[in-house]
Design an enzyme around this catalytic site. Structure first.
Site, mmCIF file in Angstrom:
data_model
loop_
_atom_site.group_PDB
_atom_site.id
_atom_site.type_symbol
_atom_site.label_atom_id
_atom_site.label_comp_id
_atom_site.label_asym_id
_atom_site.label_seq_id
_atom_site.Cartn_x
_atom_site.Cartn_y
_atom_site.Cartn_z
ATOM 1 N N SER A 114 2.508 -2.585 2.429
ATOM 2 C CA SER A 114 1.818 -2.031 1.271
ATOM 3 C C SER A 114 1.724 -0.517 1.385
ATOM 4 O O SER A 114 1.652 0.041 2.488
ATOM 5 C CB SER A 114 0.406 -2.628 1.194
ATOM 6 O OG SER A 114 -0.409 -1.918 0.279
ATOM 7 N N TYR A 170 -7.930 -3.885 4.647
ATOM 8 C CA TYR A 170 -6.676 -4.470 4.165
ATOM 9 C C TYR A 170 -5.496 -3.591 4.573
ATOM 10 O O TYR A 170 -4.504 -4.066 5.138
ATOM 11 C CB TYR A 170 -6.709 -4.634 2.647
ATOM 12 C CG TYR A 170 -5.351 -4.924 2.053
ATOM 13 C CD1 TYR A 170 -4.746 -6.169 2.253
ATOM 14 C CD2 TYR A 170 -4.658 -3.958 1.319
ATOM 15 C CE1 TYR A 170 -3.491 -6.436 1.723
ATOM 16 C CE2 TYR A 170 -3.408 -4.219 0.798
ATOM 17 C CZ TYR A 170 -2.828 -5.457 1.003
ATOM 18 O OH TYR A 170 -1.587 -5.719 0.493
ATOM 19 N N LYS A 186 -2.223 -4.156 7.472
ATOM 20 C CA LYS A 186 -0.790 -3.954 7.287
ATOM 21 C C LYS A 186 -0.229 -3.001 8.347
ATOM 22 O O LYS A 186 0.863 -3.219 8.889
ATOM 23 C CB LYS A 186 -0.516 -3.420 5.881
ATOM 24 C CG LYS A 186 -0.872 -4.378 4.762
ATOM 25 C CD LYS A 186 -0.037 -5.642 4.804
ATOM 26 C CE LYS A 186 -0.287 -6.534 3.607
ATOM 27 N NZ LYS A 186 0.534 -7.789 3.631
#
Length: 335
Positions: free
Chosen positions: A124, A148, A152
């Site tokens: 991402s 989040y 990643k």
């Protein structure tokens, strides 16, 4: 090529399964259905004429993953399975690290045990955090602003270290920006369970009457109209990027990361206007305070993907909005 697709019943995963089938590959879907429906399998079959194998399971179950990899004789993995809401990740960071980071470690252990060492990872643009400059290229420092995004980053580090330790591994990390749109047939689209976490499915649900209004988080950013700016990319362009990465032989081994985006940023209010122009429906909006972890602007420099993967986005904003509206009007309550 037989490809294990973790999270293959989700939004991006299911559209990538269609792209894999069209390219002559055989997807094997592994999903715990935590934010998706088993009915997605029927939609894939309706569009493609092929119903892929589906195994319900959690990526933290290493033994089950190993059994699937060996039982189906998989050649590679495309790894989507993850929790993905920025705001939720700031409220429940341990849940995100457990699922996204520990789950990926479990998958890599199963792959190594099964001697399947080719993986395309769904990363991402959140790995870049609040950018120093835009458009963002791959040389930009990696420093997420929320759990989040950090999840990643951590998985990318796992992949990089693993490839550095064993030249038999090939890992491609696709740092994509904001997927929207739906399959042009109108038979498959973003089908979240509960309240959508992303902008465009929320707008579409307001348009069909499932939601009363769109809440816009922050209108005081230093952007064209005060609302956040993002690089929105059609999900089928994104799916094509995963197939290109899977087939890419420009790097025979090692870790490789690149952006998938259009290179153009649009604000939240510009996206609302584009959707209204396509649908003819006015979207009531309410401005609210910023969410923790959000940033003002983010859009890609997609040049590396063009050079290395021979990939670039094909669909414009009007196509993205029209495909979302076609999907949502066909399935106003989802599937």
């Amino acid at each position: 090529m037989k490809v294990l697709v973790t999270g293959g019943m989700g939004y991006i995963g299911s559209h990538t399964c269609l792209a894999l089938l069209e390219a002559g590959h055989e997807p094997v879907i592994f999903d715990n259905l935590s934010n998706s429906s088993a009915l997605v399998l029927e939609q894939i079959a309706k569009i493609s004429g092929v119903k892929p194998a589906f195994i319900e399971g959690d990526i933290r179950n290493t033994d089950k993953l190993y059994q699937v990899l060996t039982g189906y004789q998989c050649d590679a993995v495309i790894h989507f399975a993850a929790l993905k809401a920025v705001g939720e990740s700031t409220e429940h960071p341990l849940r995100y690290y457990d699922n996204n980071v520990a789950g990926s470690l479990s998958l890599l252990r199963a792959m190594d045990r099964a001697a399947v060492r080719r993986i395309v990872f769904s990363s991402s643009a959140t790995v870049y955090g609040d950018p120093d400059y835009i458009p963002i290229d791959e040389a930009h420092p990696v420093r997420a602003t929320n759990p989040y995004g950090w999840s990643k980053v951590m998985v990318e580090q796992q992949l990089s270290d693993l490839c550095g330790s064993d030249p038999r591994w090939q890992a491609t990390s696709l740092r994509y920006f904001n997927p929207i749109g739906a399959h042009e047939s109108g038979e498959l689209g973003d089908n979240p369970l509960g309240v959508p976490n992303n902008l465009m499915p929320y707008i579409a649900q307001v348009a069909v009457g499932r939601r009363a209004k769109l809440e816009i988080f922050g209108a005081d950013y230093p952007t064209v109209d005060g609302t956040g700016v993002r690089d929105y990319i059609h999900v089928m362009d994104l799916a094509a990027g995963h197939v290109k990465a899977l087939d890419n032989d420009n790097h025979q081994s090692g870790f490789f990361a690149c952006n998938l985006g259009t290179g153009t940023g649009y604000s939240v209010l510009q996206m609302v206007a584009a959707f209204t122009a396509v649908s003819g429906v006015q979207i009531p909006c309410e401005i609210k305070s910023r969410r923790p972890g959000d940033i003002s602007s983010s859009f890609a420099d997609p040049g590396l993907a063009r050079r290395i993967l021979n990939w670039q986005s094909q669909r414009d904003l009007t196509s993205m909005a029209a495909d979302i509206w076609r999907w949502q009007t066909n399935y106003p309550a989802g599937i």
